[in-house]
Motif scaffolding. Structure first.
Motif, mmCIF file in Angstrom:
data_model
loop_
_atom_site.group_PDB
_atom_site.id
_atom_site.type_symbol
_atom_site.label_atom_id
_atom_site.label_comp_id
_atom_site.label_asym_id
_atom_site.label_seq_id
_atom_site.Cartn_x
_atom_site.Cartn_y
_atom_site.Cartn_z
ATOM 1 N N ALA A 290 0.839 -1.208 0.000
ATOM 2 C CA ALA A 290 0.000 0.000 0.000
ATOM 3 C C ALA A 290 0.871 1.254 0.000
ATOM 4 O O ALA A 290 0.581 2.223 -0.710
ATOM 5 C CB ALA A 290 -0.936 -0.001 1.205
ATOM 6 N N VAL B 225 0.560 4.185 -3.013
ATOM 7 C CA VAL B 225 -0.137 5.437 -2.695
ATOM 8 C C VAL B 225 0.403 6.605 -3.518
ATOM 9 O O VAL B 225 1.604 6.698 -3.789
ATOM 10 C CB VAL B 225 -0.075 5.733 -1.177
ATOM 11 N N GLU C 164 -8.600 6.905 -1.987
ATOM 12 C CA GLU C 164 -8.847 5.512 -2.410
ATOM 13 C C GLU C 164 -10.031 5.403 -3.369
ATOM 14 O O GLU C 164 -9.964 4.695 -4.363
ATOM 15 C CB GLU C 164 -9.103 4.634 -1.175
ATOM 16 N N PRO D 164 -6.625 4.478 -6.179
ATOM 17 C CA PRO D 164 -6.617 3.336 -5.257
ATOM 18 C C PRO D 164 -5.197 2.907 -4.896
ATOM 19 O O PRO D 164 -4.317 2.871 -5.757
ATOM 20 C CB PRO D 164 -7.326 2.232 -6.035
ATOM 21 N N TYR D 165 -4.997 2.606 -3.647
ATOM 22 C CA TYR D 165 -3.704 2.136 -3.168
ATOM 23 C C TYR D 165 -3.857 0.934 -2.240
ATOM 24 O O TYR D 165 -3.050 0.022 -2.270
ATOM 25 C CB TYR D 165 -2.930 3.261 -2.457
ATOM 26 N N ARG E 38 -6.767 -1.246 -1.889
ATOM 27 C CA ARG E 38 -7.398 -2.400 -2.547
ATOM 28 C C ARG E 38 -6.431 -3.118 -3.476
ATOM 29 O O ARG E 38 -6.337 -4.345 -3.426
ATOM 30 C CB ARG E 38 -8.664 -1.972 -3.282
#
Length: 191
Positions: free
Chosen positions: A44, A48, A87, A147-148, A150
């Motif tokens: 993650a 990001v 996200e 998104p990071y 999921r």
């Protein structure tokens, strides 16, 4: 809530281990869960969208805790209030409360020869403290999703599966050896 199902060819062994050694399995499963959470956190942080780094720094894996039901639960938390907007994105009208803004004060010129350029506000509009008041207003907020978390879970799925499979295999070997040693020394079979 995220549930990860573990596909493993040793399901019968795992069930037997749970029946025979429930408490002894705890350190193996806790370690596998900790490794899984750390893997998701690492991925993650790599995924990001970084502007200041605050969002990336706020991503943390918490240690796995015993769950109410049999098993463990763990969390990867994100501490910044805008994490959900990053996200999932946003496209709605929001109410902005009245507040004070500090720092360099500029605005974009809307018409004339300087249209589209940023200019500093006049001294009349800025208080002596270098701040000014912003009235309450509504604002159309639109931000595409970046998104990071999921994708991190999806990318880590195989590693999570491997951590748990290996933990069960190691536990099976060690605990089976202990049972065999106990059977050999007592001359009988364990129940």
């Amino acid at each position: 809530m995220l549930t990860i199902e573990i596909e493993t060819p040793t399901v019968e062994r795992a069930a037997e281990l749970f029946r025979m050694f429930g408490d002894e399995l705890e350190p193996y499963l806790r370690a596998a869960m900790g490794n899984s959470l750390a893997e998701i956190e690492y991925r993650a942080k790599g995924n990001v969208h970084v502007v200041t780094g605050a969002l990336r720094r706020s991503i943390n894996a918490l240690k796995p805790e015993p769950d109410v039901s049999p098993g463990f639960s763990g969390r990867v938390t994100v501490g910044e209030p805008y994490a959900g907007v990053e996200e999932f994105g946003i496209n709605r009208t929001v109410n902005v409360r009245a507040h004070t803004r500090r720092g360099r004060v500029t605005r974009v010129v809307k018409s004339g020869a300087r249209a589209g350029k940023r200019v500093r506000l006049s001294a009349k509009k800025i208080e002596a403290s270098g701040s000014f008041s912003v009235r309450a207003h509504t604002m159309n907020m639109r931000r595409e999703a970046h998104p990071y978390l999921r994708p991190a879970v999806a990318e880590a799925a195989q590693a999570v599966n491997n951590f748990h499979r290996l933990a069960l295999e190691v536990a099976w070997r060690r605990l089976s050896a202990d049972v065999e040693a106990a059977n050999t020394s007592s001359g009988g079979r364990a129940a």
